[in-house]
Write a protein that holds these residues in place. Sequence first.
Motif, PDB file in Angstrom:
ATOM      1  N   PRO A 114       0.816  -1.231   0.000  1.00 23.41           N
ATOM      2  CA  PRO A 114       0.000   0.000   0.000  1.00 23.41           C
ATOM      3  C   PRO A 114       0.844   1.274   0.000  1.00 23.41           C
ATOM      4  CG  PRO A 114      -0.490  -1.355   1.944  1.00 23.41           C
ATOM      5  CD  PRO A 114       0.538  -2.066   1.144  1.00 23.41           C
ATOM      6  N   VAL A 115       1.972   1.237   0.693  1.00 25.22           N
ATOM      7  CA  VAL A 115       2.844   2.419   0.740  1.00 25.22           C
ATOM      8  C   VAL A 115       3.456   2.665  -0.632  1.00 25.22           C
ATOM      9  CG1 VAL A 115       4.929   3.385   1.777  1.00 25.22           C
ATOM     10  CG2 VAL A 115       3.325   2.108   3.190  1.00 25.22           C
ATOM     11  N   ALA A 116       3.874   1.606  -1.305  1.00 28.62           N
ATOM     12  CA  ALA A 116       4.467   1.747  -2.630  1.00 28.62           C
ATOM     13  C   ALA A 116       3.438   2.290  -3.624  1.00 28.62           C
ATOM     14  CB  ALA A 116       5.000   0.401  -3.113  1.00 28.62           C
ATOM     15  N   GLU A 117       2.207   1.811  -3.555  1.00 31.03           N
ATOM     16  CA  GLU A 117       1.157   2.307  -4.455  1.00 31.03           C
ATOM     17  C   GLU A 117       0.855   3.771  -4.180  1.00 31.03           C
ATOM     18  OE1 GLU A 117      -2.192  -0.267  -4.028  1.00 31.03           O
ATOM     19  OE2 GLU A 117      -1.217  -1.931  -5.088  1.00 31.03           O
ATOM     20  N   ALA A 118       0.792   4.151  -2.908  1.00 25.38           N
ATOM     21  CA  ALA A 118       0.542   5.549  -2.555  1.00 25.38           C
ATOM     22  C   ALA A 118       1.670   6.436  -3.071  1.00 25.38           C
ATOM     23  CB  ALA A 118       0.398   5.692  -1.040  1.00 25.38           C
ATOM     24  N   PHE A 119       2.913   5.965  -2.958  1.00 28.47           N
ATOM     25  CA  PHE A 119       4.055   6.741  -3.441  1.00 28.47           C
ATOM     26  C   PHE A 119       3.986   6.920  -4.955  1.00 28.47           C
ATOM     27  CE2 PHE A 119       8.408   6.856  -5.146  1.00 28.47           C
ATOM     28  CZ  PHE A 119       8.849   8.012  -4.552  1.00 28.47           C
TER      29      PHE A 119
END
Length: 83
Positions: free
Chosen positions: A33-38
């Motif tokens: 989820p953090v990678a997608e948000a970034f």
Amino acid sequence: MARHSKYEKERRAAETARVKEIEAAWKGSLPKPVAEAFVNAVAAARARPPQGPFPNMPPGTRPNPPKREPRPTKEERNRRPRD
């Protein structure tokens, strides 16, 4: 356009490849989820148009104020007080 030596071109290509490897490893270490948000935040930032001048600035004004006081004119420097 500047000419670069073969060595310099190879060095730059190697640096670029290494940076991409490091970025891929860093993105792989992030939770999903953090990678997608970034990725979404970067895409949104790149999609924005360039920022225009600030609304309270008249056209033709420089964005930064001068760093020092302007030099006095020659008439002001040579003016002698009258007695």
